[in-house]
Write an enzyme that holds these catalytic residues in place. Sequence first.
Site, PDB file in Angstrom:
ATOM      1  N   ARG A 131       0.854  -1.190   0.000  1.00  0.00           N
ATOM      2  CA  ARG A 131       0.000   0.000   0.000  1.00  0.00           C
ATOM      3  C   ARG A 131       0.893   1.243   0.000  1.00  0.00           C
ATOM      4  O   ARG A 131       1.671   1.441   0.935  1.00  0.00           O
ATOM      5  CB  ARG A 131      -0.905  -0.022   1.230  1.00  0.00           C
ATOM      6  N   HIS A 148      -2.867  10.842   1.043  1.00  0.00           N
ATOM      7  CA  HIS A 148      -2.275  10.599   2.360  1.00  0.00           C
ATOM      8  C   HIS A 148      -1.630  11.915   2.815  1.00  0.00           C
ATOM      9  O   HIS A 148      -0.428  12.018   2.972  1.00  0.00           O
ATOM     10  CB  HIS A 148      -1.269   9.445   2.294  1.00  0.00           C
ATOM     11  N   GLU A 165      -7.188   8.279   6.710  1.00  0.00           N
ATOM     12  CA  GLU A 165      -7.426   8.891   8.016  1.00  0.00           C
ATOM     13  C   GLU A 165      -7.926  10.336   7.943  1.00  0.00           C
ATOM     14  O   GLU A 165      -7.228  11.267   8.363  1.00  0.00           O
ATOM     15  CB  GLU A 165      -6.151   8.832   8.867  1.00  0.00           C
ATOM     16  N   ASN A 223      -7.124   1.655  10.006  1.00  0.00           N
ATOM     17  CA  ASN A 223      -5.803   1.764  10.616  1.00  0.00           C
ATOM     18  C   ASN A 223      -5.988   1.658  12.115  1.00  0.00           C
ATOM     19  O   ASN A 223      -6.756   2.427  12.711  1.00  0.00           O
ATOM     20  CB  ASN A 223      -5.146   3.104  10.271  1.00  0.00           C
ATOM     21  N   TYR A 267      -4.003   1.308  15.842  1.00  0.00           N
ATOM     22  CA  TYR A 267      -2.757   1.346  16.610  1.00  0.00           C
ATOM     23  C   TYR A 267      -2.972   1.160  18.113  1.00  0.00           C
ATOM     24  O   TYR A 267      -2.149   0.570  18.785  1.00  0.00           O
ATOM     25  CB  TYR A 267      -2.026   2.684  16.389  1.00  0.00           C
ATOM     26  N   GLU A 272      -3.229  -0.359   8.202  1.00  0.00           N
ATOM     27  CA  GLU A 272      -2.011   0.017   8.935  1.00  0.00           C
ATOM     28  C   GLU A 272      -2.082  -0.538  10.342  1.00  0.00           C
ATOM     29  O   GLU A 272      -3.119  -0.442  11.005  1.00  0.00           O
ATOM     30  CB  GLU A 272      -1.869   1.545   9.082  1.00  0.00           C
TER      31      GLU A 272
HETATM   32  C1  FCB Z   1      -0.862   6.891  10.855  1.00  0.00           C
HETATM   33  C2  FCB Z   1      -0.498   7.490   9.505  1.00  0.00           C
HETATM   34  C3  FCB Z   1       0.836   7.021   8.981  1.00  0.00           C
HETATM   35  C4  FCB Z   1       1.876   6.940  10.079  1.00  0.00           C
HETATM   36  C5  FCB Z   1       1.353   6.104  11.226  1.00  0.00           C
HETATM   37  C6  FCB Z   1       2.345   5.904  12.335  1.00  0.00           C
HETATM   38  O1  FCB Z   1      -1.728   7.738  11.510  1.00  0.00           O
HETATM   39  O2  FCB Z   1      -1.473   7.159   8.560  1.00  0.00           O
HETATM   40  O3  FCB Z   1       1.231   7.890   7.950  1.00  0.00           O
HETATM   41  O4  FCB Z   1       2.218   8.204  10.490  1.00  0.00           O
HETATM   42  O5  FCB Z   1       0.202   6.710  11.741  1.00  0.00           O
END
Ligand code: FCB
Length: 461
Positions: free
Chosen positions: A77, A121, A166, A295, A297, A364
């Site tokens: 990607r 992006h 995002e 995404n 995290y 992500e």
């Molecule tokens: C996300 C972004 C990516 C990178 C990661 C750590 O929010 O999409 O570009 O910065 O975090």
Amino acid sequence: MRRSDLPESFVLGTATAAYQIEGATHEDGRGESIWDAFTRVPGAIADGSTADVADDHYHRYAEDVALMGDLGFDAYRFSIAWPRIQPDGKGAPNRAGIDFYRRLAGGLRDRGITPWATLYHWDLPQALEDRGGWLERDTARRFADYAEQVSDALGDLVTDWITLNEPWCSAFLGYASGHHAPGRTVGSRAAHAAHHLLLGHGHALEALRATVPSARVGTTLNLYSVQPAGDSTADADAARRIDGLSNRLFLDPVLTGSYPADVLDDLGETEWFAEHATDDDLRLISAPIDFLGVNYYSRHTVASGFTPAKDAPASAYPGSEHVRFVKTGAPVTQMGWEIHPDGMVDVLRQANALAPSLPLYITENGAAYPDRVDADGRIDDGARTEYLEAHLEAARDAIDSGLPLGGYFIWSLIDNWEWAWGYSRRFGLVHVDYRTQRRTPKRSAAWMADFLRDAVPASRA
Ligand code: FCB
């Protein structure tokens, strides 16, 4: 956990973004982006760096494609830099920009790696920001033109498309807290930017469908698992607000065709949306997509009752400044983000509840750690390897519980320029020495290569 615990069709890839890796910001006719301008604002970037060189991927893309091929990934990607295609945000496409992405996508296909292209992006042409950026409805139309040009130029090489990455970050870090480019702090009006971004998604979707009938098109949201810190109704309300602003403000319009009334009310933007977010807009925004990119995290644990100081910096959660983000004591990555793999299943379930048959992809997931190169030149990033394994297990759990999860992309293939953190945060499977541009796979890369090999049938191994 082995690869064979996942369905055979499960896509495993890595992800990057143009601005974080390409460099060559002044080459081949590329125009200025809002991030180029933002890096010149004193104090905006933690280490004072720019992304003018970054990973020099613009010149070294073939080496990077070979690397991912050697590691054994199925897909990659990447994002397309709007200012390489339309240097001023309008007009005929810049041939050199198109040619670069044709070489990249073609190189990927030659190695048997499926290209997944993200149209936006975060690198808006500065010329469009000069005319109001995403606060202006016209930017969504400009995005449609750009999407049409890109799909026309790359549609024979790329089938999998992501319109936005995002939009929460673009809208609320870009226009509310000002932590990201363009660094503006317009409070709850940042929600207008969110609407125009989503409208841009709708237009781009329409353009892609018209130009590349076989395209699979989705969009990518950053979703958080949100939980109240305690049992009080005030904490429950804090969780409702933060889930609303981070997740539902984007999930609801895309998947159900309406904005969440409580969130517009928290923002004080009910009237603006009633007037400007028309039924036609919402029809475009909620037109059927082929998949949703997520995404993931970390999670947010939130409490109520915070009184911000008078001179507090602008909040990314306008209207909910009294909400406090609580540290639970769970382990964190170098970003300070709590490690909570189960939250990945939570957010997938939340999206699935709104669109039960829609395929979902983790577009992500990954972790920053202060990697050290040891005396032998190796990078033993055990913590990142554990993070990835735990989240791959969560992906398997999601599938086992019946969620239509089709793939998982690691952020990131290589260390890169991490926005406001500059070069001070490393997320890569592959280490980059920014003095020499030398790439060295870390232990996590070796682990992933082994993991990926597990699924290769014995006859082909
Ligand atoms: C996300 C972004 C990516 C990178 C990661 C750590 O929010 O999409 O570009 O910065 O975090």
